[in-house]
Scaffold this motif. Structure first.
Motif, mmCIF file in Angstrom:
data_model
loop_
_atom_site.group_PDB
_atom_site.id
_atom_site.type_symbol
_atom_site.label_atom_id
_atom_site.label_comp_id
_atom_site.label_asym_id
_atom_site.label_seq_id
_atom_site.Cartn_x
_atom_site.Cartn_y
_atom_site.Cartn_z
ATOM 1 N N SER A 67 0.809 -1.222 0.000
ATOM 2 C CA SER A 67 0.000 0.000 0.000
ATOM 3 C C SER A 67 0.843 1.272 0.000
ATOM 4 C CB SER A 67 -0.939 0.005 1.215
ATOM 5 O OG SER A 67 -0.195 0.187 2.415
ATOM 6 N N PRO A 72 2.583 4.519 -1.049
ATOM 7 C CA PRO A 72 2.375 5.431 -2.177
ATOM 8 C C PRO A 72 3.594 5.391 -3.108
ATOM 9 C CG PRO A 72 2.060 6.556 -0.064
ATOM 10 C CD PRO A 72 2.615 5.213 0.241
ATOM 11 N N GLN A 92 5.077 7.730 -4.501
ATOM 12 C CA GLN A 92 6.036 8.770 -4.105
ATOM 13 C C GLN A 92 7.031 8.234 -3.071
ATOM 14 O OE1 GLN A 92 6.325 12.351 -5.072
ATOM 15 N NE2 GLN A 92 8.294 11.712 -4.212
#
Length: 160
Positions: free
Chosen positions: A23, A25, A27
């Motif tokens: 999960s 991100p 980024q």
């Protein structure tokens, strides 16, 4: 679509991070591996398209949801033809408590991993199995007393 993909050190680091927490991100993954977001996202997409990343899932603690018994079932059969194998595959697919099935070398033909609530639940699964798959010559069960190691993370550093 599955295609052969050569993994470099950045791909292996991305996969390591996603194996720990799918999960994350993009980024954060990009920051960890030293890429900007777009090249990192493209690499993840390529890993998915190549079948390296099969799917992203949540790992559920079986005991926490009341499924505290793990059973390993060894199966022997004298049936080794395609028709029987197809029926066997359909039979085990129809039983959700069977979470893994391996065709083995050696003395046993198949090894199943089954997760259930208790012995009575396992007995119901056993009855379904022998009804769904004719031609089993030996079905032998062993119950896990304690799980000493558990993981799903592959050691990708051994590939370098």
């Amino acid at each position: 679509m599955t295609k052969k993909l050569e993994l470099d050190s950045i791909d292996r680091r991305i996969l390591g991070l996603l194996q720990d927490d799918a999960s994350l991100p993009v980024q954060q993954v990009a920051d960890e591996v030293g890429l900007s977001v777009n090249p990192c996202w493209r690499r993840i997409k390529l890993l998915e398209e190549a079948g390296v990343i099969e799917r992203r899932v949540a790992l559920v603690n079986a005991a926490a949801v009341g499924l505290g018994v793990t059973v390993f079932v060894s199966i022997r059969t004298n049936q080794h033809n395609q028709k029987w194998l197809e029926g066997f595959a359909r039979g085990i697919q129809s039983i959700p408590e069977i979470i893994e099935c391996h065709r083995m070398s050696g003395d046993i033909d198949y090894l199943l991993k089954i997760v259930v609530r208790d012995i009575a639940h396992y007995d119901r699964v056993y009855q379904k199995l022998i009804s769904a798959v004719p031609g089993l010559s030996d079905v032998s069960s062993t119950f896990s007393m304690e799980r000493l190691k558990h993981g799903v993370k592959l050691d990708l550093q051994s590939l370098s």
